[in-house]
Design a protein around this motif. Structure first.
Motif, PDB file in Angstrom:
ATOM      1  N   GLN A  57     -29.664  29.724 -22.651  1.00  0.00           N
ATOM      2  CA  GLN A  57     -29.466  28.775 -23.743  1.00  0.00           C
ATOM      3  C   GLN A  57     -30.698  28.831 -24.635  1.00  0.00           C
ATOM      4  O   GLN A  57     -31.808  28.535 -24.192  1.00  0.00           O
ATOM      5  N   ARG A  58     -30.493  29.213 -25.897  1.00  0.00           N
ATOM      6  CA  ARG A  58     -31.616  29.516 -26.780  1.00  0.00           C
ATOM      7  C   ARG A  58     -32.552  28.333 -26.963  1.00  0.00           C
ATOM      8  O   ARG A  58     -33.759  28.494 -27.057  1.00  0.00           O
ATOM      9  N   ARG A  59     -32.029  27.110 -27.037  1.00  0.00           N
ATOM     10  CA  ARG A  59     -32.857  25.947 -27.340  1.00  0.00           C
ATOM     11  C   ARG A  59     -33.325  25.216 -26.090  1.00  0.00           C
ATOM     12  O   ARG A  59     -34.027  24.211 -26.199  1.00  0.00           O
ATOM     13  N   SER A  60     -32.950  25.697 -24.929  1.00  0.00           N
ATOM     14  CA  SER A  60     -33.273  24.981 -23.701  1.00  0.00           C
ATOM     15  C   SER A  60     -34.777  24.931 -23.446  1.00  0.00           C
ATOM     16  O   SER A  60     -35.489  25.925 -23.609  1.00  0.00           O
ATOM     17  N   LEU A  61     -35.241  23.748 -23.052  1.00  0.00           N
ATOM     18  CA  LEU A  61     -36.629  23.571 -22.591  1.00  0.00           C
ATOM     19  C   LEU A  61     -36.649  22.995 -21.176  1.00  0.00           C
ATOM     20  O   LEU A  61     -37.692  22.563 -20.696  1.00  0.00           O
ATOM     21  N   ASN A  62     -35.483  22.976 -20.525  1.00  0.00           N
ATOM     22  CA  ASN A  62     -35.372  22.449 -19.176  1.00  0.00           C
ATOM     23  C   ASN A  62     -36.013  23.425 -18.190  1.00  0.00           C
ATOM     24  O   ASN A  62     -35.548  24.563 -18.047  1.00  0.00           O
ATOM     25  N   PRO A  63     -37.090  23.035 -17.510  1.00  0.00           N
ATOM     26  CA  PRO A  63     -37.797  23.985 -16.636  1.00  0.00           C
ATOM     27  C   PRO A  63     -36.907  24.590 -15.558  1.00  0.00           C
ATOM     28  O   PRO A  63     -37.014  25.785 -15.259  1.00  0.00           O
ATOM     29  N   LEU A  64     -36.016  23.784 -14.962  1.00  0.00           N
ATOM     30  CA  LEU A  64     -35.151  24.312 -13.906  1.00  0.00           C
ATOM     31  C   LEU A  64     -34.174  25.347 -14.458  1.00  0.00           C
ATOM     32  O   LEU A  64     -33.927  26.385 -13.845  1.00  0.00           O
ATOM     33  N   ARG A  65     -33.622  25.048 -15.636  1.00  0.00           N
ATOM     34  CA  ARG A  65     -32.689  25.996 -16.248  1.00  0.00           C
ATOM     35  C   ARG A  65     -33.396  27.291 -16.632  1.00  0.00           C
ATOM     36  O   ARG A  65     -32.852  28.389 -16.462  1.00  0.00           O
ATOM     37  N   GLU A  66     -34.622  27.177 -17.124  1.00  0.00           N
ATOM     38  CA  GLU A  66     -35.365  28.370 -17.532  1.00  0.00           C
ATOM     39  C   GLU A  66     -35.777  29.208 -16.318  1.00  0.00           C
ATOM     40  O   GLU A  66     -35.729  30.440 -16.361  1.00  0.00           O
ATOM     41  N   LEU A  67     -36.153  28.544 -15.230  1.00  0.00           N
ATOM     42  CA  LEU A  67     -36.477  29.288 -14.013  1.00  0.00           C
ATOM     43  C   LEU A  67     -35.239  29.974 -13.447  1.00  0.00           C
ATOM     44  O   LEU A  67     -35.317  31.103 -12.935  1.00  0.00           O
ATOM     45  N   ALA A  68     -34.085  29.302 -13.569  1.00  0.00           N
ATOM     46  CA  ALA A  68     -32.835  29.907 -13.096  1.00  0.00           C
ATOM     47  C   ALA A  68     -32.505  31.149 -13.914  1.00  0.00           C
ATOM     48  O   ALA A  68     -32.041  32.168 -13.366  1.00  0.00           O
ATOM     49  N   LEU A  69     -32.735  31.077 -15.226  1.00  0.00           N
ATOM     50  CA  LEU A  69     -32.505  32.248 -16.072  1.00  0.00           C
ATOM     51  C   LEU A  69     -33.431  33.393 -15.681  1.00  0.00           C
ATOM     52  O   LEU A  69     -32.992  34.552 -15.551  1.00  0.00           O
ATOM     53  N   MET A 115     -42.019  35.756 -36.736  1.00  0.00           N
ATOM     54  CA  MET A 115     -42.667  34.880 -35.777  1.00  0.00           C
ATOM     55  C   MET A 115     -41.768  33.748 -35.300  1.00  0.00           C
ATOM     56  O   MET A 115     -42.080  33.061 -34.341  1.00  0.00           O
ATOM     57  N   GLY A 116     -40.630  33.523 -35.975  1.00  0.00           N
ATOM     58  CA  GLY A 116     -39.673  32.562 -35.477  1.00  0.00           C
ATOM     59  C   GLY A 116     -40.063  31.108 -35.714  1.00  0.00           C
ATOM     60  O   GLY A 116     -41.130  30.774 -36.228  1.00  0.00           O
ATOM     61  N   TYR A 117     -39.155  30.217 -35.301  1.00  0.00           N
ATOM     62  CA  TYR A 117     -39.284  28.776 -35.537  1.00  0.00           C
ATOM     63  C   TYR A 117     -40.596  28.219 -35.011  1.00  0.00           C
ATOM     64  O   TYR A 117     -41.279  27.440 -35.686  1.00  0.00           O
ATOM     65  N   ASP A 123     -42.850  21.328 -37.836  1.00  0.00           N
ATOM     66  CA  ASP A 123     -42.400  20.247 -36.961  1.00  0.00           C
ATOM     67  C   ASP A 123     -43.364  20.048 -35.787  1.00  0.00           C
ATOM     68  O   ASP A 123     -43.958  21.009 -35.278  1.00  0.00           O
ATOM     69  N   LEU A 124     -43.469  18.803 -35.324  1.00  0.00           N
ATOM     70  CA  LEU A 124     -44.336  18.486 -34.194  1.00  0.00           C
ATOM     71  C   LEU A 124     -43.925  19.269 -32.953  1.00  0.00           C
ATOM     72  O   LEU A 124     -44.775  19.795 -32.213  1.00  0.00           O
ATOM     73  N   LYS A 125     -42.627  19.372 -32.721  1.00  0.00           N
ATOM     74  CA  LYS A 125     -42.131  20.108 -31.554  1.00  0.00           C
ATOM     75  C   LYS A 125     -42.607  21.556 -31.584  1.00  0.00           C
ATOM     76  O   LYS A 125     -43.065  22.099 -30.568  1.00  0.00           O
ATOM     77  N   ALA A 126     -42.510  22.182 -32.751  1.00  0.00           N
ATOM     78  CA  ALA A 126     -42.934  23.578 -32.878  1.00  0.00           C
ATOM     79  C   ALA A 126     -44.432  23.706 -32.651  1.00  0.00           C
ATOM     80  O   ALA A 126     -44.900  24.634 -31.975  1.00  0.00           O
TER      81      ALA A 126
END
Length: 386
Positions: A57-69, A115-117, A123-126
């Motif tokens: 999932q391109r926008r995911s920041l969920n650590p568990l989901r990212e580790l699963a990927l 360089m992407g978003y 934005d603060l998030k970026a």
């Protein structure tokens, strides 16, 4: 020899990298394409290419989901045992490289187109993500068995200054390649119309592609009594925080500022039907739309920013305007409308440049040369027909 090509959408693989994949097959490679699931996977398979979906999932920041990927990628690479993994865009480059290292893949190639978003958004998030992404990039992209492909000289300088990758391991390859002959065959096929100049902006519908400035320029031209037919091709990108809401686009249509074409598969035919292509982007890797338009012999208007100025030299093969300057954009559009001879001269020069620098045969050959640097030269095939 097996190569895995990893992108963040199946659409990207189909539109930007299928020629590379098919050239690799002809050169003797076994090729596996991977991306999140989507409708273009079946189109890739219909071409005789092997494609598999991955749970990304391109926008995911969920650590568990990212580790699963990451673990999914490691298992996939251990199963496939490729010689080389080639990742496209920052997230795929980082995750693909980390997984390749853990899976013992001998060689890693990464192509970062802009360089992407995270790097261009205020934005603060970026801004919060920036140091995290920099650290991951240093970890994932370095090493003697890796090469980083960048698309413009500005990004090369930026990566070198930031110390993200050893300078000796960076390769400059301008763009993903365009079949210039295909686009040239569609030149000068403009249908009968009302005499208005047809100006096209074709891109993902993101604010940082300059959509706000484009609409403001159209409004200014209307107030000046300069009638043009403005066209917008593309769709909002829900995976990108900079996506323009569809309701906003429909509001522009209701205001009769633009004709919105939505997604267009046959870009060659569309480009053959317009007079000018604009891209007032804030920053690019190397914009394919401009190269496709150049191959059609169209005059280009774009911003004087990294990536865009790789394609356009001001007054030579197009016009450059300052970034986020709708007044300058409106002036450039009107200049080409009022001076058809200038528009023809710029378009002719753009076609020559596209063929000599950005044709897909040139890009693919340079990419194969990077592969050969990392693989045993005795076993790394190079397609002789390029």
């Amino acid at each position: 020899m097996k190569a895995v090509l990893f992108a963040n959408t199946d659409w990207y693989l189909y539109n930007f990298r299928r020629a590379l994949a098919m050239s690799l097959q002809r050169a003797g490679y076994e090729v596996l394409l991977i991306s999140p699931p989507g409708p273009y996977g079946d189109k890739l398979r219909a071409l005789g290419l092997r494609w598999e979906p991955v749970p990304m999932q391109r926008r995911s920041l969920n650590p568990l989901r990212e580790l699963a990927l990451l673990w999914h990628l490691v298992r996939l690479l251990r199963r496939e045992r490729p010689m080389l993994v080639h990742g496209f865009t920052i997230k795929c480059a980082v995750y693909g490289s980390l997984a390749a290292r853990l899976a013992g893949v001998p060689a890693r190639v990464n192509a970062v187109a802009g360089m992407g978003y995270v790097f261009i958004s205020p934005d603060l998030k970026a801004r919060l993500l920036r140091p995290v992404v920099r650290g991951l990039m240093r970890l994932a992209l370095g090493g003697e068995d890796a090469r980083l492909i960048l698309q413009n000289a500005d990004d090369v300088a930026l990566f070198e200054q930031a110390g993200l990758v050893d300078q000796a391991h960076i390769r400059l390859i301008r763009g993903s390649g365009v079949n210039c002959a295909q686009f040239a065959s569609q030149a000068h096929t403009k249908p009968p119309g009302d005499g208005r100049m047809r100006v096209l902006l074709a891109s993902r519908l993101l604010w940082d592609k300059g959509l706000d400035e484009f609409i403001a320029a159209i409004r200014q031209l209307r107030l000046q009594g300069c009638t043009i037919h403005a066209l917008l091709a593309g769709t909002p990108d829900p995976g990108n925080p900079a996506a323009v809401p569809e309701a906003t686009i429909r509001g522009w249509v209701d205001e009769k500022l633009v004709t919105w074409l939505g997604h267009v598969d046959d870009m060659a035919s569309l480009l053959g039907s317009v007079d000018v292509v604009v891209l007032p982007s804030y920053r690019e890797g190397l914009p394919r739309t401009l190269v496709e338009a150049a191959a059609c012999g169209l005059p280009l208007i774009t911003t004087d920013v990294p990536g865009c100025r790789e394609v356009v030299s001001d007054g030579v093969d197009g016009l450059l305007v300052p970034v986020q300057n709708s007044k300058a954009l409106a002036h450039a559009i009107r200049r080409l409308r009022d001076d058809p001879a200038l528009a023809r001269r710029l378009g002719d020069a753009a076609r020559i440049k596209a063929r000599s620098q950005f044709d897909e045969r040139i890009v693919i050959q340079h990419t194969l040369e990077v592969y050969a640097e990392l693989c045993d030269p005795a076993t790394a095939p190079v397609e002789s027909s390029l």
